[in-house]
Scaffold this motif. Structure first.
Motif, PDB file in Angstrom:
ATOM      1  N   TYR A  47     -26.821 -13.033 -23.005  1.00 51.57           N
ATOM      2  CA  TYR A  47     -28.061 -12.352 -23.337  1.00 51.57           C
ATOM      3  C   TYR A  47     -27.783 -11.468 -21.873  1.00 51.57           C
ATOM      4  CZ  TYR A  47     -28.734 -14.771 -27.762  1.00 51.57           C
ATOM      5  OH  TYR A  47     -28.930 -15.179 -28.820  1.00 51.57           O
ATOM      6  N   ALA A  48     -28.297 -12.726 -20.616  1.00 50.54           N
ATOM      7  CA  ALA A  48     -28.748 -11.426 -19.834  1.00 50.54           C
ATOM      8  C   ALA A  48     -28.198 -12.814 -18.148  1.00 50.54           C
ATOM      9  CB  ALA A  48     -30.447 -11.118 -19.787  1.00 50.54           C
ATOM     10  N   PRO A  49     -29.405 -12.025 -17.137  1.00 50.24           N
ATOM     11  CA  PRO A  49     -29.035 -12.915 -16.090  1.00 50.24           C
ATOM     12  C   PRO A  49     -30.590 -13.351 -16.126  1.00 50.24           C
ATOM     13  CG  PRO A  49     -29.512 -10.479 -15.612  1.00 50.24           C
ATOM     14  CD  PRO A  49     -28.876 -10.837 -17.059  1.00 50.24           C
ATOM     15  N   ALA A  50     -30.123 -14.707 -15.719  1.00 48.63           N
ATOM     16  CA  ALA A  50     -31.516 -15.743 -15.511  1.00 48.63           C
ATOM     17  C   ALA A  50     -32.314 -15.905 -14.095  1.00 48.63           C
ATOM     18  CB  ALA A  50     -31.824 -17.192 -15.737  1.00 48.63           C
ATOM     19  N   ILE A  63     -27.680 -16.604 -19.264  1.00 45.32           N
ATOM     20  CA  ILE A  63     -27.705 -17.044 -20.580  1.00 45.32           C
ATOM     21  C   ILE A  63     -26.998 -17.112 -21.675  1.00 45.32           C
ATOM     22  CG2 ILE A  63     -29.740 -16.677 -22.142  1.00 45.32           C
ATOM     23  CD1 ILE A  63     -31.121 -16.138 -19.864  1.00 45.32           C
ATOM     24  N   ARG A  64     -26.452 -17.980 -22.657  1.00 40.32           N
ATOM     25  CA  ARG A  64     -25.108 -17.984 -23.033  1.00 40.32           C
ATOM     26  C   ARG A  64     -26.772 -18.600 -24.584  1.00 40.32           C
ATOM     27  NH1 ARG A  64     -21.182 -21.882 -24.179  1.00 40.32           N
ATOM     28  NH2 ARG A  64     -22.677 -23.534 -23.236  1.00 40.32           N
ATOM     29  N   ASN A  65     -25.810 -18.392 -25.746  1.00 41.37           N
ATOM     30  CA  ASN A  65     -26.085 -18.909 -27.359  1.00 41.37           C
ATOM     31  C   ASN A  65     -26.222 -20.036 -27.244  1.00 41.37           C
ATOM     32  OD1 ASN A  65     -26.706 -16.351 -28.215  1.00 41.37           O
ATOM     33  ND2 ASN A  65     -26.477 -17.055 -30.586  1.00 41.37           N
ATOM     34  N   ASN A  66     -27.351 -21.423 -27.428  1.00 42.76           N
ATOM     35  CA  ASN A  66     -26.558 -22.222 -27.980  1.00 42.76           C
ATOM     36  C   ASN A  66     -27.018 -22.868 -29.093  1.00 42.76           C
ATOM     37  OD1 ASN A  66     -26.807 -25.286 -28.272  1.00 42.76           O
ATOM     38  ND2 ASN A  66     -27.628 -25.403 -26.125  1.00 42.76           N
ATOM     39  N   GLY A  67     -25.980 -21.950 -30.410  1.00 44.28           N
ATOM     40  CA  GLY A  67     -26.781 -22.349 -31.646  1.00 44.28           C
ATOM     41  C   GLY A  67     -27.131 -20.838 -31.999  1.00 44.28           C
ATOM     42  N   ASN A  68     -27.787 -20.049 -33.016  1.00 45.55           N
ATOM     43  CA  ASN A  68     -28.783 -18.876 -33.268  1.00 45.55           C
ATOM     44  C   ASN A  68     -29.217 -19.242 -33.120  1.00 45.55           C
ATOM     45  OD1 ASN A  68     -29.177 -20.879 -35.761  1.00 45.55           O
ATOM     46  ND2 ASN A  68     -28.960 -19.095 -37.011  1.00 45.55           N
ATOM     47  N   SER A  69     -30.451 -20.646 -32.269  1.00 43.05           N
ATOM     48  CA  SER A  69     -32.041 -21.537 -32.688  1.00 43.05           C
ATOM     49  C   SER A  69     -32.061 -21.564 -31.624  1.00 43.05           C
ATOM     50  CB  SER A  69     -32.724 -22.615 -33.783  1.00 43.05           C
ATOM     51  OG  SER A  69     -31.811 -23.483 -32.866  1.00 43.05           O
ATOM     52  N   GLY A  70     -31.331 -21.401 -30.133  1.00 46.19           N
ATOM     53  CA  GLY A  70     -31.311 -21.228 -28.301  1.00 46.19           C
ATOM     54  C   GLY A  70     -30.477 -21.105 -27.351  1.00 46.19           C
ATOM     55  N   ILE A  71     -31.158 -20.943 -26.479  1.00 51.44           N
ATOM     56  CA  ILE A  71     -30.400 -20.468 -25.310  1.00 51.44           C
ATOM     57  C   ILE A  71     -29.850 -21.614 -24.121  1.00 51.44           C
ATOM     58  CG2 ILE A  71     -31.173 -17.884 -25.696  1.00 51.44           C
ATOM     59  CD1 ILE A  71     -32.402 -17.888 -23.483  1.00 51.44           C
ATOM     60  N   THR A  72     -29.216 -21.355 -23.526  1.00 58.33           N
ATOM     61  CA  THR A  72     -28.418 -22.164 -22.211  1.00 58.33           C
ATOM     62  C   THR A  72     -28.005 -21.243 -20.823  1.00 58.33           C
ATOM     63  OG1 THR A  72     -27.064 -23.307 -23.774  1.00 58.33           O
ATOM     64  CG2 THR A  72     -26.618 -24.485 -21.583  1.00 58.33           C
ATOM     65  N   ILE A  73     -29.388 -22.634 -20.243  1.00 55.62           N
ATOM     66  CA  ILE A  73     -28.582 -21.398 -18.880  1.00 55.62           C
ATOM     67  C   ILE A  73     -28.576 -22.528 -17.912  1.00 55.62           C
ATOM     68  CG2 ILE A  73     -30.687 -20.619 -17.099  1.00 55.62           C
ATOM     69  CD1 ILE A  73     -32.472 -20.606 -19.387  1.00 55.62           C
ATOM     70  N   GLN A  74     -27.212 -21.529 -17.319  1.00 55.68           N
ATOM     71  CA  GLN A  74     -26.408 -21.673 -17.041  1.00 55.68           C
ATOM     72  C   GLN A  74     -26.741 -21.479 -15.136  1.00 55.68           C
ATOM     73  OE1 GLN A  74     -23.281 -20.579 -19.324  1.00 55.68           O
ATOM     74  NE2 GLN A  74     -22.496 -22.614 -19.374  1.00 55.68           N
ATOM     75  N   ILE A 101     -38.080 -22.912 -10.191  1.00 56.97           N
ATOM     76  CA  ILE A 101     -38.636 -21.846 -11.151  1.00 56.97           C
ATOM     77  C   ILE A 101     -37.473 -21.534 -11.705  1.00 56.97           C
ATOM     78  CG2 ILE A 101     -39.595 -19.873 -12.321  1.00 56.97           C
ATOM     79  CD1 ILE A 101     -41.902 -20.145  -9.457  1.00 56.97           C
ATOM     80  N   PHE A 102     -37.305 -22.095 -12.859  1.00 54.71           N
ATOM     81  CA  PHE A 102     -36.341 -20.971 -13.953  1.00 54.71           C
ATOM     82  C   PHE A 102     -36.743 -19.973 -14.795  1.00 54.71           C
ATOM     83  CE2 PHE A 102     -35.557 -25.300 -13.874  1.00 54.71           C
ATOM     84  CZ  PHE A 102     -33.772 -25.413 -13.730  1.00 54.71           C
ATOM     85  N   SER A 103     -36.215 -19.143 -15.039  1.00 54.59           N
ATOM     86  CA  SER A 103     -37.215 -17.892 -15.912  1.00 54.59           C
ATOM     87  C   SER A 103     -36.146 -16.417 -16.091  1.00 54.59           C
ATOM     88  CB  SER A 103     -38.215 -16.873 -14.805  1.00 54.59           C
ATOM     89  OG  SER A 103     -37.651 -16.204 -13.835  1.00 54.59           O
TER      90      SER A 103
END
Length: 111
Positions: A47-50, A63-74, A101-103
């Motif tokens: 999706y985009a940077p975090a 940021i990447r998908n975690n299924g179609n209902s969530g995202i994983t921040i790496q 902070i995570f944003s």
């Protein structure tokens, strides 16, 4: 935790910020639920940077998908010749503490 979103047609704009508190326990994967399911469910859709602020040092995340209902921040690491991503843990990219902070801000297509 604070999060806001706006959906216009199938386009969703989503912004979230999480500040670690004194009782927060950090596991090995940081997953955030989406306010509206994504059209895409594969696990590599980026999706985009975090933004990660750990003890005053700023890091860039992915940021990447975690299924179609969530995202994983790496975390994005640069210790090798090429940048790579790693799961955020209690000590990656650094040791997290109260006030850190995570944003993120993402735009995605709704299901």
């Amino acid at each position: 935790w604070s999060a806001f979103y706006c959906q216009i047609g199938k386009t969703v704009f989503y912004r979230g910020t999480f500040t670690i508190g004194s009782t927060t326990t950090k596991g090995s994967v940081l997953v955030v639920s989406l306010p509206v399911n994504s059209r895409y469910s594969d696990n590599v859709w980026t999706y985009a940077p975090a933004y990660l602020d750990c003890a005053g040092t700023r890091y860039v995340g992915n940021i990447r998908n975690n299924g179609n209902s969530g995202i994983t921040i790496q975390a994005i690491g640069t210790a090798s010749t090429y940048a790579n991503v790693a799961s955020i843990t209690a000590t990656v990219p650094a040791t997290w503490a109260t006030g850190d902070i995570f944003s993120f801000i993402i735009t995605y297509e709704a299901a």
